[in-house]
Design an enzyme around this catalytic site. Sequence first.
Site, PDB file in Angstrom:
ATOM      1  N   TYR A 188       0.854  -1.190   0.000  1.00  0.00           N
ATOM      2  CA  TYR A 188       0.000   0.000   0.000  1.00  0.00           C
ATOM      3  C   TYR A 188       0.882   1.228   0.000  1.00  0.00           C
ATOM      4  O   TYR A 188       1.822   1.313   0.793  1.00  0.00           O
ATOM      5  CB  TYR A 188      -0.902   0.035   1.244  1.00  0.00           C
ATOM      6  CG  TYR A 188      -2.347  -0.018   0.850  1.00  0.00           C
ATOM      7  CD1 TYR A 188      -2.905   1.020   0.109  1.00  0.00           C
ATOM      8  CD2 TYR A 188      -3.156  -1.112   1.177  1.00  0.00           C
ATOM      9  CE1 TYR A 188      -4.224   0.966  -0.308  1.00  0.00           C
ATOM     10  CE2 TYR A 188      -4.475  -1.167   0.763  1.00  0.00           C
ATOM     11  CZ  TYR A 188      -5.002  -0.119   0.017  1.00  0.00           C
ATOM     12  OH  TYR A 188      -6.297  -0.178  -0.397  1.00  0.00           O
ATOM     13  N   GLU A 203      -0.508   4.789  -0.599  1.00  0.00           N
ATOM     14  CA  GLU A 203      -1.326   5.981  -0.872  1.00  0.00           C
ATOM     15  C   GLU A 203      -0.487   7.228  -0.668  1.00  0.00           C
ATOM     16  O   GLU A 203       0.296   7.319   0.291  1.00  0.00           O
ATOM     17  CB  GLU A 203      -2.542   6.018   0.059  1.00  0.00           C
ATOM     18  CG  GLU A 203      -3.661   5.122  -0.404  1.00  0.00           C
ATOM     19  CD  GLU A 203      -4.900   5.220   0.473  1.00  0.00           C
ATOM     20  OE1 GLU A 203      -4.881   5.962   1.474  1.00  0.00           O
ATOM     21  OE2 GLU A 203      -5.885   4.532   0.158  1.00  0.00           O
ATOM     22  N   ASP A 256      -4.868  13.326 -25.892  1.00  0.00           N
ATOM     23  CA  ASP A 256      -4.894  11.934 -25.431  1.00  0.00           C
ATOM     24  C   ASP A 256      -4.161  11.111 -26.471  1.00  0.00           C
ATOM     25  O   ASP A 256      -4.701  10.821 -27.532  1.00  0.00           O
ATOM     26  CB  ASP A 256      -6.362  11.504 -25.278  1.00  0.00           C
ATOM     27  CG  ASP A 256      -6.505  10.053 -24.848  1.00  0.00           C
ATOM     28  OD1 ASP A 256      -5.492   9.320 -24.861  1.00  0.00           O
ATOM     29  OD2 ASP A 256      -7.634   9.655 -24.526  1.00  0.00           O
ATOM     30  N   THR A 260      -2.357   5.875 -22.381  1.00  0.00           N
ATOM     31  CA  THR A 260      -2.288   4.539 -21.791  1.00  0.00           C
ATOM     32  C   THR A 260      -0.835   4.106 -21.928  1.00  0.00           C
ATOM     33  O   THR A 260      -0.070   4.703 -22.701  1.00  0.00           O
ATOM     34  CB  THR A 260      -3.147   3.515 -22.556  1.00  0.00           C
ATOM     35  OG1 THR A 260      -2.715   3.504 -23.921  1.00  0.00           O
ATOM     36  CG2 THR A 260      -4.621   3.867 -22.510  1.00  0.00           C
ATOM     37  N   LYS A 282      -0.577   0.289 -25.190  1.00  0.00           N
ATOM     38  CA  LYS A 282      -0.848   0.157 -26.632  1.00  0.00           C
ATOM     39  C   LYS A 282       0.492   0.171 -27.372  1.00  0.00           C
ATOM     40  O   LYS A 282       1.304  -0.707 -27.094  1.00  0.00           O
ATOM     41  CB  LYS A 282      -1.847   1.221 -27.057  1.00  0.00           C
ATOM     42  CG  LYS A 282      -3.198   1.001 -26.343  1.00  0.00           C
ATOM     43  CD  LYS A 282      -4.252   2.028 -26.645  1.00  0.00           C
ATOM     44  CE  LYS A 282      -5.506   1.741 -25.814  1.00  0.00           C
ATOM     45  NZ  LYS A 282      -6.536   2.786 -25.980  1.00  0.00           N
ATOM     46  N   ARG A 316      -0.907  -2.693 -18.597  1.00  0.00           N
ATOM     47  CA  ARG A 316      -2.143  -1.912 -18.668  1.00  0.00           C
ATOM     48  C   ARG A 316      -2.061  -0.788 -17.644  1.00  0.00           C
ATOM     49  O   ARG A 316      -1.811  -1.041 -16.459  1.00  0.00           O
ATOM     50  CB  ARG A 316      -3.366  -2.767 -18.309  1.00  0.00           C
ATOM     51  CG  ARG A 316      -3.492  -4.048 -19.055  1.00  0.00           C
ATOM     52  CD  ARG A 316      -4.907  -4.548 -19.033  1.00  0.00           C
ATOM     53  NE  ARG A 316      -5.677  -3.719 -19.921  1.00  0.00           N
ATOM     54  CZ  ARG A 316      -5.629  -3.804 -21.247  1.00  0.00           C
ATOM     55  NH1 ARG A 316      -4.884  -4.715 -21.827  1.00  0.00           N
ATOM     56  NH2 ARG A 316      -6.338  -2.994 -21.984  1.00  0.00           N
TER      57      ARG A 316
HETATM   58  C1  LIG Z   1      -7.609   3.108 -25.208  1.00  0.00           C
HETATM   59  C2  LIG Z   1      -7.917   4.548 -25.059  1.00  0.00           C
HETATM   60  C3  LIG Z   1      -8.217   5.093 -23.800  1.00  0.00           C
HETATM   61  C4  LIG Z   1      -8.591   4.307 -22.562  1.00  0.00           C
HETATM   62  O1  LIG Z   1      -7.822   3.389 -22.095  1.00  0.00           O
HETATM   63  P1  LIG Z   1      -8.297   2.348 -20.961  1.00  0.00           P
HETATM   64  O2  LIG Z   1      -6.990   1.977 -20.386  1.00  0.00           O
HETATM   65  O3  LIG Z   1      -9.010   1.273 -21.666  1.00  0.00           O
HETATM   66  O4  LIG Z   1      -9.163   3.077 -19.999  1.00  0.00           O
HETATM   67  C5  LIG Z   1      -8.362   6.457 -23.702  1.00  0.00           C
HETATM   68  N1  LIG Z   1      -8.237   7.244 -24.789  1.00  0.00           N
HETATM   69  C6  LIG Z   1      -7.995   6.747 -26.005  1.00  0.00           C
HETATM   70  C7  LIG Z   1      -7.883   7.682 -27.157  1.00  0.00           C
HETATM   71  C8  LIG Z   1      -7.838   5.385 -26.194  1.00  0.00           C
HETATM   72  O5  LIG Z   1      -7.634   4.893 -27.404  1.00  0.00           O
END
Ligand SMILES: *Cc1c(COP(=O)(O)O)cnc(C)c1O
Length: 417
Positions: free
Chosen positions: A53, A55, A199, A225, A228, A234
């Site tokens: 933990y 926090e 994003d 993220t 990807k 993740r």
């Molecule tokens: C995949 C994605 C997310 C969200 O990711 P999670 O980890 O599934 O919550 C946010 N923004 C964009 C543009 C994405 O492609």
Amino acid sequence: MPISTDLPSDPQLDAILRRELNRQRRKLEMIASENFVSEAVLSVGASVFTNKYAEGYPDRRYYGGCEHADEIELLTQQRARKLFAAEHVNVQPHCGSSANMAAFFALLKPGDGVLGMSLAHGGHLTHGASVSFSGRLFRSSSYGVREDTELIDYDQVLELAEKNKPKLIIAGASSYPRVIDFAKFRQAADRVGACLMVDMAHFAGLVAAGLYPSPVPHADVVTTTTHKTLRGPRGGLVLCRRGLAKAIDEQVFPGLQGGPLVHVIAAKAAALGEALEPEFIDYQRQILKNTARLAVRLTDAGYRLVSGGTDTHLLLIDLRTVGLTGQAAQTALDKAGITANKNAVPFDREHFSVTSGLRLGAAALTTRGLKESDMDEVSDFIVEALRHVGDDARLRKIGLRVEEFVKRFPLYPGLDA
Ligand SMILES: *Cc1c(COP(=O)(O)O)cnc(C)c1O
């Protein structure tokens, strides 16, 4: 550090883990948002830090015994700042959506206006869709792509910004195959005094390698993220200017999360370390080559790609011209051992659960070691499957050939299944 799927003490769970490893090994993984982490990332993500933990933030924790959690989090921050040339980073978000939520809460009050890319044109749920927190708590409007070019309609971005006066403009997408012009978004934001959030969840790996323009100099906040194209565990990251650091950190914790996943933060450090190595640039370059090759082959085979091609790790096939739906294509490919997802194309008339498009990405296959010439074979499998939708015997035969083909690209050879 050993990694293993071996759980003789829990045969039920052991069997499921083995089946999943085999599935990942035997199929062509073409979901554009997926990838395969290195064995190092896999093992660090399964480390003893799962027990801790922590926090709070380094040197400001609410629990004892955090000295090594602090080391891990500081190392992860340092690597992320270096990789993306960012002033500040928060490495705690559990996923991309929570990174976005933290950014929204740091920059906005409920009821404020946001302008994001339409889900139907390739945006993400968290960019203002009505079913997401972003559309429920905020007054959202959305821009899309032009019908003729299928490129982002920057004139519309400006018009909607001037008309709706959003407090936040969001650039970034989940199924947009082209480079986004962040300077144009910055201009629109400046015109109406809005903040700009980018994003980069999908293309963060390309940004890290310098093969896609960095949004960091243009945006107030950049979210991503880590799983990807960045090829980490993740999770999510928020990058921002120093002036927003406190606001962002407070919204991640205690704003919306409790204890950080220290084992995942450690795995982020491992992935960021890999991304800082020169080989990572070669990897990202190969993703682009592989996707470009796939685009050419599919086009030659008579398929229409949205926007006519791709600049990135993904492409979108418009199946309307061949009389198929995204759902039918996804099911057929699945039977042929190719994993991908249906996806709306811009101006799609089909329901979002059916769609007229198929999204394909090359990041995961590139991790397995496929090169352009291998993508020719992949493309042949895809085309053959799409020409035999509904012919299950034929699709199964393709699946067997796919299984033979992918054996040439071993996945996690150290693991036994
Ligand atoms: C995949 C994605 C997310 C969200 O990711 P999670 O980890 O599934 O919550 C946010 N923004 C964009 C543009 C994405 O492609």
